[in-house]
Scaffold this motif. Sequence first.
Motif, PDB file in Angstrom:
ATOM      1  N   ARG A  23       0.736  -1.157   0.034  1.00  0.00           N
ATOM      2  CA  ARG A  23       0.124  -0.130   0.054  1.00  0.00           C
ATOM      3  C   ARG A  23       0.754   1.111  -0.094  1.00  0.00           C
ATOM      4  O   ARG A  23       0.536   2.294  -0.477  1.00  0.00           O
ATOM      5  CB  ARG A  23      -0.934   0.073   1.258  1.00  0.00           C
ATOM      6  CG  ARG A  23      -0.342  -0.057   2.616  1.00  0.00           C
ATOM      7  CD  ARG A  23      -1.222  -0.213   3.791  1.00  0.00           C
ATOM      8  NE  ARG A  23      -0.516  -0.311   4.897  1.00  0.00           N
ATOM      9  CZ  ARG A  23      -0.341   0.885   5.709  1.00  0.00           C
ATOM     10  NH1 ARG A  23      -0.589   2.099   5.325  1.00  0.00           N
ATOM     11  NH2 ARG A  23       0.287   0.737   6.912  1.00  0.00           N
ATOM     12  N   ILE A  80       2.203   1.608  -3.506  1.00  0.00           N
ATOM     13  CA  ILE A  80       1.186   2.331  -4.435  1.00  0.00           C
ATOM     14  C   ILE A  80       0.838   3.678  -4.130  1.00  0.00           C
ATOM     15  O   ILE A  80       0.678   4.687  -5.262  1.00  0.00           O
ATOM     16  CB  ILE A  80      -0.425   1.378  -4.176  1.00  0.00           C
ATOM     17  CG1 ILE A  80      -0.302   0.097  -4.658  1.00  0.00           C
ATOM     18  CG2 ILE A  80      -1.707   2.257  -4.701  1.00  0.00           C
ATOM     19  CD1 ILE A  80      -1.316  -0.767  -4.426  1.00  0.00           C
ATOM     20  N   ASP A 113      -3.751  -4.374  -6.500  1.00  0.00           N
ATOM     21  CA  ASP A 113      -2.357  -4.336  -6.306  1.00  0.00           C
ATOM     22  C   ASP A 113      -1.838  -3.348  -7.363  1.00  0.00           C
ATOM     23  O   ASP A 113      -2.518  -2.542  -8.206  1.00  0.00           O
ATOM     24  CB  ASP A 113      -1.589  -5.512  -6.364  1.00  0.00           C
ATOM     25  CG  ASP A 113      -1.879  -6.348  -7.744  1.00  0.00           C
ATOM     26  OD1 ASP A 113      -2.449  -5.691  -8.827  1.00  0.00           O
ATOM     27  OD2 ASP A 113      -1.854  -7.670  -7.904  1.00  0.00           O
ATOM     28  N   LEU A 114      -0.474  -3.263  -7.213  1.00  0.00           N
ATOM     29  CA  LEU A 114       0.352  -2.337  -8.061  1.00  0.00           C
ATOM     30  C   LEU A 114       0.039  -2.465  -9.485  1.00  0.00           C
ATOM     31  O   LEU A 114      -0.132  -1.714 -10.335  1.00  0.00           O
ATOM     32  CB  LEU A 114       1.521  -2.052  -7.729  1.00  0.00           C
ATOM     33  CG  LEU A 114       2.495  -1.177  -8.463  1.00  0.00           C
ATOM     34  CD1 LEU A 114       2.236   0.224  -8.352  1.00  0.00           C
ATOM     35  CD2 LEU A 114       4.043  -1.247  -7.899  1.00  0.00           C
ATOM     36  N   LEU A 137      -3.073  -1.235 -10.739  1.00  0.00           N
ATOM     37  CA  LEU A 137      -2.965   0.255 -11.096  1.00  0.00           C
ATOM     38  C   LEU A 137      -2.111   0.548 -12.197  1.00  0.00           C
ATOM     39  O   LEU A 137      -2.585   1.585 -12.889  1.00  0.00           O
ATOM     40  CB  LEU A 137      -2.651   0.549  -9.775  1.00  0.00           C
ATOM     41  CG  LEU A 137      -2.384   2.243  -9.736  1.00  0.00           C
ATOM     42  CD1 LEU A 137      -3.414   2.865 -10.056  1.00  0.00           C
ATOM     43  CD2 LEU A 137      -1.753   2.759  -8.395  1.00  0.00           C
TER      44      LEU A 137
END
Length: 288
Positions: free
Chosen positions: A193, A196, A218-219, A222
């Motif tokens: 987190r 991110i 998750d990344l 994204l």
Amino acid sequence: MSDPSHPSSVHGHGKSSSPIDITATLQNHDLQLQEIKTLLHQLVLARDQKSHRSHSHHRGSSLHKEPKISLPSFYGMTSTYDYLNWEMKIEQIFYCHHVDHERRVVSATFSFHDGVMHWWTAYSRDLLIHRYPPINFWNELRSALRKRYLPYFYDREIINQLHRLNQKELSVDQYRQKMELLLLRAGIREEPRLTIARFLNGLSFAIRGRVELLTYHDLNDLVQICIREEDQLQCKSSFQKNSSSLSKSLSKDVVGSSRRFSKEGDVLKHLDKSVLLSSSKDGDDSIR
């Protein structure tokens, strides 16, 4: 009445052992001890032979399993990032080929040339002279190399670059790769987190405003969303550029045509005047 001088009367009613019996018993014990020693010796020999066969088999199998690896050469007179790239390649080769920790130092030092080879020779000699323990593991050698070829402010500079990182002219994928590289070189391992949040903070405002309220797990999710938004923005920008260029070309054509028409109108007007003048002259001549 028994004679007290008789040997049997010394211990009362017990039987006395003769010297011959004691000697025979001792000889029997000696034979048993000799047999036990012989058996132990045979067991030790069997164990040593088995251990030697096992060690030889393990050494042969390890030599058979470990292929010959080719490491990139390192000359020492390079920049900071060249050394870091060499170090990363070395570690990848060690990991992929399952090189033992005992062989990593020897394998890495075989790739030294010129200045770094001279440094390593002098460094090893100083350790021996001062009776310091030699370098036997890759982590120790890596620390010594970093102390030699990286500036003392390297860690601080990497962390500052990480904090100042912004997307700017980079694509989303390039921005993510640069962030992950700086995290790796800084040795920072943080919660997903936090990564991110760091990624969102450095995104361009146009993309961040469109993705920060969307749902992602998750990344990776994204990044994929950001790439899609980036493609849409690029398509929109190219369409606007094309439309603006088209409108400019149309406006130029309209202005040119209007100028042409105005010129043609002036010519027609001039012709009309000349015709009228010629007709008036002809009328005057006829009247005369």
